[in-house]
Design an enzyme around this catalytic site. Structure first.
Site, mmCIF file in Angstrom:
data_model
loop_
_atom_site.group_PDB
_atom_site.id
_atom_site.type_symbol
_atom_site.label_atom_id
_atom_site.label_comp_id
_atom_site.label_asym_id
_atom_site.label_seq_id
_atom_site.Cartn_x
_atom_site.Cartn_y
_atom_site.Cartn_z
ATOM 1 N N GLN A 22 -8.633 -13.365 3.923
ATOM 2 C CA GLN A 22 -9.112 -12.005 3.657
ATOM 3 C C GLN A 22 -9.631 -11.902 2.214
ATOM 4 O OE1 GLN A 22 -7.452 -7.436 3.624
ATOM 5 N NE2 GLN A 22 -6.725 -8.783 5.251
ATOM 6 N N TYR A 81 0.852 -1.190 0.000
ATOM 7 C CA TYR A 81 0.000 0.000 0.000
ATOM 8 C C TYR A 81 0.886 1.238 0.000
ATOM 9 C CZ TYR A 81 -3.826 -3.142 1.416
ATOM 10 O OH TYR A 81 -4.751 -4.159 1.489
#
Length: 315
Positions: A172, A54
């Site tokens: 996830q 990220y």
């Protein structure tokens, strides 16, 4: 805020968790990011999710700064490995896991992460090598528990069947009223093997807040209108999707909650979901989202919502 046990681990995580994809270190100003982290703690959110990729480390660095000084036992910290960090750094080889874990810990300003997740499956590295490296990370004390993101059932089963290694406690996947694919195989397989879901995009990147109106300009300051954050939203901003979302609003009103709370409560109705990850660019969004924890909604309203969502043509 209510809490759920994360799979077969000893971690207790808040039903609503704070994510950092496209926001911290990328699309959200520094002061706003800190305000969101502070507000998350005020609301009882104890689970913080990020990834090395990220902002190529930027999100981890922001969180490391914002979490500095807080008691390490007051929050559950998760990050991920796999994404491309440079022209030569990517994947789940033993060398990459060791290198990227150390770099993540440095940016996060901590000696360990509670949950270390394989961001995707690495088809270029033998699973045996990946699992051995993850097991070594746990034994070193730098990682407490392991997870994965967006693995298919065959890949998950192969890891479950492997002997002599640390096993996963979390999955996830993308999961929302508008994206129900994990229900078919991933959730049943995980539920049978001590693996919980911590789901990303439970609000379809903000579309399930109801802020994007049919045939109207994108709201100023929204993720959809942002050059840095709006790109991945294009499929959710289709007219047929927005029309369906409009049809969901009366159901949320009947349930006595916001549409975002309704959508999050729908995700949390699934026992195998331990936490729903939300992003935030301002604290007020977390105020609204947090109220979904423990929200009781008539299952008949959820059934109507599912019928509306299931009628959307596939892109």
């Amino acid at each position: 805020m209510r809490y759920r046990r994360l799979g077969a681990s000893d971690l207790s995580v808040s039903e609503i968790s704070l994510g950092s994809w496209l926001t911290f270190g990328v699309g959200v100003e520094r002061d706003a990011a800190k305000a969101c982290v502070d507000r998350a703690f005020d609301l009882g959110i104890n689970f913080i999710d990020t990834a090395n990729v990220y902002g190529r480390g930027a999100a981890e660095a922001v969180l490391g700064e914002d979490l500095a000084g807080r008691p390490r036992g007051s929050y559950v910290l998760a990050t991920k490995v796999f994404g491309q960090m440079s022209d030569t750094d990517q994947g789940l080889s033993a060398a990459q896991i060791e290198k990227q874990l150390d770099a993540s810990l440095k940016r996060l300003r901590t000696d360990f992460v509670d949950l270390y997740q394989c961001h995707r499956y690495d088809t270029n590295t033998p699973l045996e090598e990946t699992m051995a490296a993850l097991t070594a990370a746990v034994k070193s004390g730098k990682v407490r528990w392991l997870g994965f993101s967006e693995w298919n059932p065959e890949q998950i089963q192969a890891a479950i069947d492997m002997a002599g290694v640390e096993h996963f406690v979390s999955s996830q996947p993308q999961y929302s009223l508008l994206w129900r694919r994990p229900e078919k195989a991933v959730i049943p397989l995980c539920a049978a093997n001590g693996v919980s879901q911590i789901v990303w995009s439970p609000l379809a990147q903000g579309v399930l807040t109801g802020k994007y109106a049919v045939d109207a300009p994108l709201p100023t300051g929204s993720r959809g209108a942002s050059d840095s954050m709006g790109g991945p939203m294009k499929n959710w901003l289709r007219r047929d999707v927005l029309v369906a979302v409009e049809q969901l609003k009366p159901l949320a009103a009947e349930a006595g909650c916001s549409l975002a709370q309704f959508a999050l409560a729908w995700v949390l109705r699934e026992p195998n979901v331990a936490s729903a990850i939300v992003g935030a660019s301002r604290p007020s969004q977390l105020d609204d989202n947090a109220k979904a924890s423990g929200l009781v909604v008539d299952p008949a309203l959820f059934a109507k919502a599912e019928a509306i969502a299931d009628a959307i043509p596939r892109a």
